[in-house]
Scaffold this active site. Structure first.
Site, PDB file in Angstrom:
ATOM      1  N   TYR A 377       0.821  -1.214   0.000  1.00 11.06           N
ATOM      2  CA  TYR A 377       0.000   0.000   0.000  1.00 11.06           C
ATOM      3  C   TYR A 377       0.852   1.261   0.000  1.00 11.06           C
ATOM      4  CZ  TYR A 377      -3.317   3.605   1.153  1.00 11.06           C
ATOM      5  OH  TYR A 377      -4.058   4.764   1.131  1.00 11.06           O
ATOM      6  N   LYS A 381       1.328   4.201  -2.804  1.00 11.65           N
ATOM      7  CA  LYS A 381       1.084   5.635  -2.592  1.00 11.65           C
ATOM      8  C   LYS A 381       2.277   6.455  -3.078  1.00 11.65           C
ATOM      9  CE  LYS A 381      -1.353   7.542   0.351  1.00 11.65           C
ATOM     10  NZ  LYS A 381      -2.561   8.415   0.418  1.00 11.65           N
ATOM     11  N   ASP A 449      -8.489  -5.227  -0.300  1.00  7.67           N
ATOM     12  CA  ASP A 449      -7.923  -3.993  -0.861  1.00  7.67           C
ATOM     13  C   ASP A 449      -6.990  -4.166  -2.056  1.00  7.67           C
ATOM     14  OD1 ASP A 449      -9.217  -3.035   1.359  1.00  7.67           O
ATOM     15  OD2 ASP A 449      -7.436  -2.301   2.385  1.00  7.67           O
ATOM     16  N   HIS A 453      -4.456  -1.151  -3.600  1.00  3.51           N
ATOM     17  CA  HIS A 453      -3.001  -1.220  -3.649  1.00  3.51           C
ATOM     18  C   HIS A 453      -2.491  -1.253  -5.085  1.00  3.51           C
ATOM     19  CE1 HIS A 453      -2.614  -3.071   0.674  1.00  3.51           C
ATOM     20  NE2 HIS A 453      -3.692  -2.317   0.565  1.00  3.51           N
ATOM     21  N   ASN A 524     -17.931  -3.922   2.706  1.00  2.00           N
ATOM     22  CA  ASN A 524     -17.776  -2.479   2.863  1.00  2.00           C
ATOM     23  C   ASN A 524     -16.748  -1.949   1.883  1.00  2.00           C
ATOM     24  OD1 ASN A 524     -14.964  -1.746   4.324  1.00  2.00           O
ATOM     25  ND2 ASN A 524     -15.668  -3.764   5.013  1.00  2.00           N
ATOM     26  N   GLU A 526     -14.410   1.766   1.961  1.00  2.00           N
ATOM     27  CA  GLU A 526     -14.130   3.076   2.523  1.00  2.00           C
ATOM     28  C   GLU A 526     -13.710   4.021   1.396  1.00  2.00           C
ATOM     29  OE1 GLU A 526     -11.503   4.099   6.358  1.00  2.00           O
ATOM     30  OE2 GLU A 526     -10.334   3.500   4.607  1.00  2.00           O
ATOM     31  N   GLU A 530      -9.867   5.447  -4.206  1.00  3.82           N
ATOM     32  CA  GLU A 530      -8.752   4.561  -4.531  1.00  3.82           C
ATOM     33  C   GLU A 530      -9.220   3.420  -5.429  1.00  3.82           C
ATOM     34  OE1 GLU A 530      -5.336   4.822  -1.249  1.00  3.82           O
ATOM     35  OE2 GLU A 530      -7.214   4.087  -0.397  1.00  3.82           O
TER      36      GLU A 530
END
Length: 922
Positions: A377, A381, A449, A453, A524, A526, A530
């Site tokens: 991750y 970024k 995720d 990523h 879920n 968030e 992304e």
């Protein structure tokens, strides 16, 4: 996911949504082999000391599927994944699954079914939920299965399987399905209810019952009979193996639903296309007739779907956490949307090269441009931050800085894209997934995720490909990029190594983040932004490598999720969040609802910013609903006790999508004394805010003929931008008639040619009929229908829209008639309900920029308690008006109708020339 954080056990209470997040001890790996992929490679076994998917206590876990599904790639990160990913050792069935309108949970005796219609606002007002609550359990007499497995699946349906040795049950469930289709053997059909049912129809093999205020129909084979005994309802199957259950929108819908009760859904498929600025998608159910020849069906469309379909819908509707779902009587429907824009970078309009150069050098010459990142991750970024700066350096002729940044990106990507070092990607053959190690935030043990990523890696690779196509060849490093794409967003349904579109739920319209879906509130997501970052990266990678399949996939994903985010995270039309929920935005969407929260902090800046970062040329879709952006920023500042401090750069950039001048003023006043968010830089923030201040906000009403094009409007001036990844010059045309010549491998910017009279083709006439589905149209000749005006619920909403029906016409051109005024005649009917009053508001957005320049609210109309249409017109008089009318140039006209007073629903006629809006334009 945002900056800096660790995922805590109790940063913020998410009520019933959360379960333990424990990461257990690692299991030992087998001997590893290296799998070549072009110039790169990955391992087929995870590194020593690491872990793959586990239960919450750390025990290794394998897919919970039937022999028929063994070896097939399992769709983790879906609305139903707990059927196949057993996160909790003491629950071999499932956690609650939110199909909408129905909810489900597998138990030993079969399938719990619920239809939650009353939201609870919990957690100090921070979360709303339509939590699963059992109305019925569908099963077989005597069924007591030790587990439930996934037997089959398709794009948005799944078939759970139960067997106790003597009895076997399969059901097919899915998004938008009002039916549950069951096939069983070894026992009679059995329905157990949460309370004694009230029977409203008994037709032998068809039984209508009401449980907890919800109406259900039970359908057994012809010639059989349902028997009710207390809370148990049974039917022999007469030698057959099928039965079905449907939730009805009303008891009078029974005959319609009976027609399709034996047309069993067997699969679901979406097919998408992109052409010259338009994304189309067709959603199709396959069926088989268990009795008779009927092969049609009924399906409920989410708001983001029915807003964009021209297909006829029935008057039937359902309640859901995503607002009203509307029912279509067909096995398929098609949506059509303006494509979301994607650019490698904004043009450098208004930018001071010297100032930008200084900010670029701050990053390029820093001691550690990757800020110590080691996991997937945070490395992603950092890659994204550097990739954003490459085109900016190129714009101002700083080839040395550009190439230094490209070298940093290539070096780190190649390091990750080579197996055997301190970091690598490893293929899990059991779960058919590619996991990066070191992992983070459960990307290994929970398969969380991956789209978050890996999107950063694909985005960075796309920027490299723009400047060095040879690097991106499959024989070089492109094969590894393609492998990451296959893991996170594989467009193939026949790939034996990875599941179809792992994270993206094609029917829900957005992605899910949890690999196992093991929460009481369902799955879920968030950071929706992304997720869309991956979609934009696919557009750029596909464009740079000439892979139109991936380019068009990215455009479909970005356009679809962009609308879902607007509706379900930002409540753009104020039609989704429950009236009692006190927030204008949410940080997280759950299967059961949504929460004003993040996983790691209750700080308002992060709650509001997490669905904006990373801000890139793929973020322009967020400017399509400017009023929602303004409400979002205003709430953040209220909750924050003032302007943003920690994530000011992210929130300035987000605000600039609606109000560039105001955002630029905040930068000018506060850019000296802040630390950039971890994926941001002062170079990018300065460039972004300055460019939009000069160009104006994104104009989503106009699209270009390629995905890598965008339009910006400032005052009355439109600026057209397009990037041509190809090796020859091309002309990009825009939907308002403008065109732009773009040299090879370049970005072009201009006011366009042939676009001096901007706006789509003008509407014919000034009289608009209402259409179910939320449109105003000058077309005639459709079938009359009606929409339900929701009850005022005993409150007084005079002058303030409350759960209104909303109808819009976009791209409207017209010259204001001197002295003209708005007129309307609306057919309304309160039935026999006493004391109702309907109210209308007409709004004009003169240029289609998302801001309404004139709003007119009319006095409400008190209907009589006699069944039959009554006419409500503008002659009731204006209650209030704001703003001034002017000429319409690609504008939007909106009609809202709601219940101002009373305690009961009413109806509004659609599809006729008796319910019309007449605007004062020629």
């Amino acid at each position: 996911m945002p900056a800096p954080r660790s995922r805590p056990a109790a940063a913020l209470v998410l009520v019933s949504a959360l379960a333990a997040l424990g990461l257990g001890p690692a299991a030992g790996p087998a001997a590893a082999a290296t799998v070549p992929a072009g110039a790169g490679s990955y391992s087929d076994t995870r590194p020593a000391g690491t872990s793959g998917p586990t239960t919450n206590t750390g025990a290794p876990v394998t897919p919970k599927v039937t022999p028929a599904a063994q070896g097939k790639p399992v769709p983790t990160n879906d609305w139903w994944s707990s059927l196949a990913f057993q996160r909790y050792g003491d629950n071999p069935y499932s956690t609650p699954m939110y199909g909408h309108p129905l909810t489900y949970q597998a138990v030993a005796g079969g399938l719990e079914i619920g239809y939650p219609t009353s939201p609870a606002v919990v957690g100090d007002g921070r979360q709303y939920e339509f939590a699963h609550k059992r109305d019925l359990t569908l099963g077989l007499t005597g069924l007591n299965s030790p587990d439930t497995k996934a037997d089959a699946w398709s794009d948005w349906t799944v078939t759970p399987y139960w067997s106790d040795g003597a009895r076997t049950l399969r059901t097919t469930i899915g998004h938008g399905l009002p039916f549950v289709y069951a096939k069983g053997s070894g026992g009679d059909a059995r329905i157990t209810t949460a309370e004694p049912p009230a029977v409203f129809a008994d037709q032998g093999n068809v039984l209508g019952i009401t449980v907890a205020g919800h109406h259900y129909a039970l359908f057994a084979p012809t010639g059989t009979d349902w028997n009710v005994s207390g809370t148990t309802v049974t039917a022999g199957l007469g030698g057959k193996d099928y039965f079905s259950v449907a939730v009805l929108p009303s008891t009078d819908a029974l005959a319609t639903y009976r027609k399709y009760a034996y047309s069993f859904v067997t699969g679901s498929t979406v097919n998408w296309s992109y052409d010259a600025g338009t994304v189309r998608a067709t959603y199709t159910l396959t069926t088989e007739a268990k009795e008779g020849t009927e092969r049609g069906t009924l399906q409920a469309l989410y708001r983001h779907q029915w807003l964009h379909t021209a297909d006829p819908l029935t008057p039937y509707a359902y309640v859901s956490p995503r607002g009203t779902m509307k029912v279509r009587e067909s096995a398929s429907f098609t949506t059509s949307q303006r494509a979301a824009a994607t650019l490698p970078a904004l043009p450098g309009a208004g930018v001071d090269p010297a100032r930008l150069r200084g900010h670029l050098n701050e990053v390029a010459n820093s001691a550690d441009p990757f800020s110590g990142a080691v996991d997937t991750y945070w490395t992603g970024k950092a890659l994204g931050k550097l990739a954003q700066l490459v085109p900016l350096a190129d714009q101002i002729g700083e080839g040395a800085i550009r190439d230094k940044l490209l070298g940093l990106i290539k070096g780190r990507l190649q390091d990750w894209f080579t197996a055997g070092g301190a970091n690598e990607f490893s293929y899990d053959r059991t779960w058919k997934t590619l996991i990066g190690y070191p992992a983070s935030y459960g990307s290994d043990t929970e398969l969380n995720d991956h789209h978050f990523h890996y999107g950063y890696y694909v985005y960075a690779a796309a920027i490299v490909a723009q400047y060095d196509p040879a690097w991106a060849a499959d024989s070089a490093w492109g094969a590894m990029v393609g492998t990451l794409i296959r893991d996170a967003a594989d467009p193939s349904r026949t790939d034996s190594a990875f599941p179809f579109l792992r994270g993206f739920d094609v029917y829900a319209g957005h992605s899910w983040a949890s690999g196992h879906q093991g929460f009481a509130a369902g799955n879920n997501q968030e950071s929706s932004s992304e997720s869309t970052n991956l979609s934009a990266a696919l557009v750029l990678w596909g464009s740079a490598t000439g892979d139109t399949r991936l380019r068009d996939l990215g455009t479909y994903l970005l356009t679809t999720e962009g609308e879902a985010v607007a509706q379900y995270w930002f409540d753009a039309d104020q039609q989704v969040f429950p009236a009692a929920f006190p927030h204008d935005t949410v940080g997280m969407v759950w299967g059961s609802g949504a929460a004003y929260s993040t996983w790691w902090t209750a700080n308002p800046e992060e709650i509001h910013g997490i669905n904006a970062l990373p801000v890139t040329g793929g973020s322009l879709h967020l400017g399509g609903h400017k009023d929602a952006v303004r409400r979002n920023i205003a709430e953040m500042e209220r909750e924050n006790g003032g302007p943003a401090v920690e994530w000011r750069d992210i929130l300035w950039e987000f605000q600039s999508l609606a109000d560039p001048g105001a955002a630029k003023a905040k930068w000018d006043a506060g850019n000296a004394g802040y630390t950039p968010e971890a994926g941001e830089s002062k170079a990018h923030t300065y460039h972004w805010l300055t460019a939009l201040d000069a160009l104006g906000a994104p104009d989503a009403t106009v699209t270009g003929s390629i995905p890598t094009s965008a339009v910006f409007t400032k005052g009355t001036t439109r600026t057209y931008v397009a990037h041509n990844h190809g090796t020859t010059a091309r002309t990009v045309t825009f939907s308002d008639g403008a065109s732009l010549s773009v040299p090879a491998r370049s970005t072009a910017t201009g006011t366009g040619t042939g676009g001096s009279d901007p706006g789509p083709e003008p509407s014919t006439g000034n009289t608009f009929q209402l259409r179910t589905g939320g449109t105003l149209t000058t077309a005639t000749g459709t079938t009359a229908g009606s929409d339900t005006i929701a009850s005022a619920q005993g409150a007084n909403h005079d002058g303030t829209p409350y759960r209104p029906l909303v109808y819009e016409a976009r791209g409207v051109n017209g010259t204001l008639r001197s002295g003209g005024t708005t007129a309307f005649r609306l057919q309304v009917d309160a039935g026999t309900t006493v004391g109702l009053g309907q109210q209308a508001r007409v709004s004009y957005d003169l240029t289609g920029d998302g801001t309404f320049d004139r709003t007119e609210t009319y006095q409400y109309f008190a209907t009589d308690p006699v069944t039959g249409w009554e006419e409500y017109g503008q002659s009731r008089g204006l209650k209030s008006a704001t703003g001034t009318l002017g000429d319409l140039r690609g504008g939007t006209v909106r009609l809202e109708v709601w219940s101002a007073i009373g305690n009961g629903d009413s109806r509004l006629q659609t599809g006729t020339d008796r319910s019309v809006l007449v605007i004062p334009y020629d």
